[in-house]
Every structure is written in C-alpha cells, then in structure tokens.
Design an enzyme around this catalytic site. Structure first.
Site, PDB file in Angstrom:
ATOM      1  N   GLY A  54       0.985  -1.030  -0.065  1.00  0.00           N
ATOM      2  CA  GLY A  54       0.079  -0.048  -0.053  1.00  0.00           C
ATOM      3  C   GLY A  54       0.808   1.135  -0.188  1.00  0.00           C
ATOM      4  O   GLY A  54      -0.203   2.249  -0.417  1.00  0.00           O
ATOM      5  N   TYR A 202      -8.704 -17.163   6.258  1.00  0.00           N
ATOM      6  CA  TYR A 202      -7.486 -16.266   5.365  1.00  0.00           C
ATOM      7  C   TYR A 202      -8.079 -16.751   4.106  1.00  0.00           C
ATOM      8  O   TYR A 202      -8.654 -15.417   2.663  1.00  0.00           O
ATOM      9  CB  TYR A 202      -6.125 -16.510   5.673  1.00  0.00           C
ATOM     10  CG  TYR A 202      -5.217 -15.671   4.657  1.00  0.00           C
ATOM     11  CD1 TYR A 202      -5.669 -14.398   4.572  1.00  0.00           C
ATOM     12  CD2 TYR A 202      -4.771 -16.177   3.435  1.00  0.00           C
ATOM     13  CE1 TYR A 202      -4.625 -13.019   3.682  1.00  0.00           C
ATOM     14  CE2 TYR A 202      -4.083 -15.328   2.417  1.00  0.00           C
ATOM     15  CZ  TYR A 202      -4.271 -14.015   2.553  1.00  0.00           C
ATOM     16  OH  TYR A 202      -3.307 -13.325   2.403  1.00  0.00           O
TER      17      TYR A 202
END
Length: 374
Positions: A54, A202
């Site tokens: 990010g 997950y």
C-alpha cells in the site's frame, strides 16, 4: 602453490550465493511498471497505505501527480508514511485519513469526510489486510480476516461508488491472492464461529475478494467504472512476515535462500499499479490477474450463485442499505433488481421463470440450497 584459506572459500561462496540470489530475485520479480501514465488531478484512495504494498503504491501514485488519501488504522504510522512520501515525491497533496476496516462506523466516518472533501474518486486500491492468527472478531462481531479483508472493503467500495462514478473512467483494484484457490465459502458457518482454521479463514477471505470483484463488475456495467482483482506475488510485508512458516526457526535458517523468491513491497506493488493504470486495461473489468496477466480463478470463484449469495449476505452484515440512506449513496442494482434489494426476474425471464423470489430471505435461502446442491 599457496593453499586458499577455508574462510576465504566460505566468504567467496557466500558472496557468489548472495549475488546469484539478487539476480534470481530481480528476474523473478519482473520489470517495474514504467508506462508514462500521468494522473495529475486524479484522486486516489489506498487502504493500508502506511506500509508494504500500500505504501509503495501510494508513493508511485503520488510521483505521477495524483492526490492520494492514505486510509489507515494507525494514525502515527500513517503520518510517518505521509512524510516519507512527501519528502520523496514533493507532492503536497498526500492526506492521512483514519479508517479502521474492522469498524463499519469508522468506514462510514471516513466516507462522510471524503464526500465533503472531494467531488470524485478516480482510483480505489483495496489493499489492507490481515492474515492468520487466533480467532478474533471485529468491532461488529465478524471474524477478523473475513471482516477486514472482505466485509470492510465491500462496505467502503459501495459507499464510494457515487464518487467513483463521478470520476469515471475510474478503477477499483482488489488485492487478492492465489490463496483463493484453496478457499471455500462456508455458507453454513461464514463467520467461522463453530470451526475456525486460521489458514482456512484467510483463504475464504481471499476467495471472497474474487467473488466480490466479479459480482461488482456486473453491477458496474455501463458506468465506466471497472474493478479487477490482482495477486501481487509472495511479498515480504508485515502480514506475511509475522505468520506461520515465516516465524519458524527453519525459516530463519532458510531465509537467505527463500529471500530470492519473495518480492519486496516495491516489487509487489508493480502488478497492482499495472492493473490500476495501464491504458490497455481501461475497459477490462471483473478479471482476476496473477501478477500482470489475466488468469483463470478457481471454480468456486466462477460460481455466480455463490457470488450473489455472498453479496446479499455482505449487504445484510454490513447494514449497507442503512448506510447508503444515511450517506445518500445510490444502490448498485442488477437489471430487474429493486431499490429494496429484492432481485426479481426481468421481463424476458418472467415468462420462463418457474419461481419468483420475493424477498432477500428467500433469495439467500434459494441461493444457499443451490450452492450446497452443486
């Protein structure tokens, strides 16, 4: 003839091995995304932008002239990231915004402020994520991996849809994973309340990313807003570094070897940037990218009934209809779907439909039975 000391041989071997690892790492990682795309004047939102992929994506967008909003849970780390990006890019239009994807209230406040600050959003990068660990729940009672990786981004994206339409042609990128191939959507226990596996939860959340991408693309047809999912590779980020095999003693020993096959955050960001910016992908939507190439997702990821079930369930769990009304956001509807989130057959389908589903509850039950029967 003098004999070469053992320590010289060891150092030489280490040096050669290190050099080979660097070469292998660079070749496997692929080239940087260097297409001359200028995005000056565009507005980008990047979740989880204070570190890892990010951060690198946000920095690259800033270098290209975008106004970038760093949507982060940790305010201090966000401020540090903003300063680093500013010093490197000299772009003053970098803003820290608190956004905890594990809190629907936090997401609502983030969107409300962005609605005041911006007329449009051109790029949305849904990057933030959590991975493995003991079962925990978000502030809204959802298993954390499902809540952050899927539900939080589902709500954020839906609440920003009007702004993305204002920025059209605009793009949404969901950071997914090859882990989705192992994922199963547990329609009987989506929240993993009865049977929790950290890897299973997950994998389920990553499958949810791809299903969400495909269903969202259907609802965005004709809007000039596209959405795609991308697997950036195995990247040396905080969530990978602190989980499972990567924390074992064996990994500590093997790390010099494994390092060559794990991307740095900057390298991992290149695939995300490719999907977000490449001019040739302007009309591409609903696809799953493995690195920079469109790939076939799992069989479950192609299950349209499962995608619809997940969408309807996500709407209910996030209280999306209530949030939309509060923020005055228009709903995303399929053809023939009503504002009350009640899908009905369109006129062509009504003639042949053997059953008309008349409520969300009926739809979820109907899709549930079809999914379980398949």
């Amino acid at each position: 003839m003098n004999k070469v000391p053992f320590w010289v041989k060891v150092l030489t071997g280490v040096g050669v091995g290190a050099g080979a690892s660097v070469v292998v790492k660079e070749r496997l990682s692929g080239p940087d995304f260097d297409a001359p795309v200028n995005i000056g004047g565009k507005v980008a939102v990047v979740t989880g932008a204070n570190s890892g992929i990010g951060f690198e994506v946000a920095k690259n967008l800033a270098q290209r002239g975008a106004k970038v909003y760093l949507a982060c849970r940790d305010k201090d780390r966000c401020a540090t990231a903003r300063e680093e990006i500013f010093l490197e890019t000299e772009n003053k239009h970098i803003y820290c915004r608190y956004c905890d994807l594990g809190s629907f209230e936090s997401i609502k406040r983030f969107v409300r402020r962005l609605q005041r600050d911006e007329e449009k959003v051109d790029i949305l990068i849904n990057n933030a994520g959590v991975m493995w660990g003991e079962r925990e729940t978000t502030q809204d009672g959802i298993e954390t991996q499902l809540g952050v990786n899927h539900m939080g981004h589902f709500l954020l994206t839906n609440l920003l849809i009007d702004k993305l339409k204002q920025g059209a042609p605009s793009r949404i990128v969901n950071v997914a994973s090859t882990a989705h191939y192992k994922g199963k959507i547990n329609v009987q226990d989506l929240n993993s309340a009865d049977n929790y596996s950290e890897s299973g939860a997950y994998n389920q959340s990553k499958l949810a990313n791809v299903l969400f991408t495909r269903e969202l693309a259907k609802r965005l047809q004709g809007t000039d807003v596209t959405v795609n999912a991308v697997h950036p590779g195995i990247v040396d980020t905080n969530i990978v570094r602190n989980t499972g095999f990567f924390t074992t003693s064996l990994m500590f020993i093997l790390r010099p070897v494994v390092w060559a096959f794990i991307k740095s955050p900057r390298q991992g960001a290149q695939a995300v940037l490719h999907v977000a910016l490449h001019p040739d992908l302007q009309q591409t939507s609903g696809q799953y990218f493995n690195l920079r190439e469109i790939a076939e997702p799992s069989k479950d990821a192609l299950n349209d009934k499962l995608a619809l079930w997940l969408w309807l369930t996500s709407e209910k769990w996030t209280k999306l209809e209530e949030m939309r009304k509060e923020l005055n956001v228009q709903p995303l509807l399929l053809p023939g779907e009503t504002v009350g989130n009640v899908p009905l057959p369109n006129m062509k389908q009504r003639a042949t439909a053997s059953k008309v589903v008349s409520s969300n509850k009926d739809i979820i039950s109907d899709v549930n039975s079809n999914v379980l029967a398949s």
